[in-house]
Design a protein around this motif. Structure first.
Motif, mmCIF file in Angstrom:
data_model
loop_
_atom_site.group_PDB
_atom_site.id
_atom_site.type_symbol
_atom_site.label_atom_id
_atom_site.label_comp_id
_atom_site.label_asym_id
_atom_site.label_seq_id
_atom_site.Cartn_x
_atom_site.Cartn_y
_atom_site.Cartn_z
ATOM 1 N N LEU A 72 101.909 -47.485 16.948
ATOM 2 C CA LEU A 72 102.170 -49.033 17.151
ATOM 3 C C LEU A 72 101.313 -49.365 18.769
ATOM 4 O O LEU A 72 100.804 -50.533 18.787
ATOM 5 C CB LEU A 72 103.546 -49.503 17.251
ATOM 6 N N MET A 73 101.891 -48.522 19.530
ATOM 7 C CA MET A 73 101.188 -48.701 21.005
ATOM 8 C C MET A 73 99.878 -48.322 20.937
ATOM 9 O O MET A 73 98.882 -49.341 21.457
ATOM 10 C CB MET A 73 101.735 -47.643 21.761
ATOM 11 N N SER A 74 99.013 -47.722 20.098
ATOM 12 C CA SER A 74 97.582 -47.425 19.923
ATOM 13 C C SER A 74 96.883 -48.688 19.405
ATOM 14 O O SER A 74 95.979 -49.175 19.708
ATOM 15 C CB SER A 74 97.405 -46.178 19.352
ATOM 16 N N ARG A 75 97.845 -49.179 18.315
ATOM 17 C CA ARG A 75 97.106 -50.438 17.817
ATOM 18 C C ARG A 75 97.214 -51.564 18.484
ATOM 19 O O ARG A 75 96.274 -52.445 18.527
ATOM 20 C CB ARG A 75 98.134 -50.641 16.305
ATOM 21 N N GLY A 76 98.107 -51.797 19.336
ATOM 22 C CA GLY A 76 98.315 -52.964 20.296
ATOM 23 C C GLY A 76 97.179 -52.728 21.391
ATOM 24 O O GLY A 76 96.442 -53.646 21.681
ATOM 25 N N VAL A 77 96.942 -51.497 21.844
ATOM 26 C CA VAL A 77 95.667 -51.359 22.849
ATOM 27 C C VAL A 77 94.457 -51.750 22.153
ATOM 28 O O VAL A 77 93.527 -52.421 22.705
ATOM 29 C CB VAL A 77 95.604 -49.963 23.433
ATOM 30 N N GLU A 78 94.110 -51.321 20.940
ATOM 31 C CA GLU A 78 92.948 -51.563 20.174
ATOM 32 C C GLU A 78 92.745 -53.057 19.882
ATOM 33 O O GLU A 78 91.680 -53.671 19.932
ATOM 34 C CB GLU A 78 92.776 -50.741 18.754
ATOM 35 N N ALA A 79 94.211 -53.982 19.473
ATOM 36 C CA ALA A 79 93.937 -55.219 19.305
ATOM 37 C C ALA A 79 93.468 -55.910 20.593
ATOM 38 O O ALA A 79 92.790 -56.963 20.451
ATOM 39 C CB ALA A 79 95.295 -55.702 18.762
ATOM 40 N N ARG A 80 93.990 -55.354 21.774
ATOM 41 C CA ARG A 80 93.740 -56.178 22.920
ATOM 42 C C ARG A 80 92.254 -55.880 23.435
ATOM 43 O O ARG A 80 91.885 -56.146 24.554
ATOM 44 C CB ARG A 80 94.950 -56.074 24.069
#
Length: 85
Positions: A72-80
């Motif tokens: 989830l953290m890596s998805r959040g970084v990619e989305a930003r």
């Protein structure tokens, strides 16, 4: 069947099982709690489920949680747009 989940409002009560159904890979019981009230409980929340471990936080569960948080953290970084601030 006895409700054993410590935070369920019916903990310690005996319920009559109407039927058992497989949902999401697990077994749930559809029960009557009296006065026409129907309750659906996962097997793990009853005396028909596996015995609880000594520790509520098992190593396997913590490992799975860690992997989920990382994903989830890596998805959040990619989305930003990646990168750190």
């Amino acid at each position: 069947m006895l409700v054993t989940h410590p935070f369920h409002p019916l903990v310690g009560r005996q319920l009559r099982v109407c039927r058992a159904v497989r949902r999401s890979g697990g077994l749930v019981f559809i029960c009557t709690a009296g006065d026409g009230v129907t309750v659906t409980l996962p097997q793990e929340w009853t005396d028909r489920g596996p015995a609880p471990g000594r520790n509520r936080l098992a190593i396997d569960g913590l490992g799975a949680l860690s992997a989920l948080v990382d994903a989830l953290m890596s998805r959040g970084v990619e989305a930003r747009g990646g990168g750190s601030s």
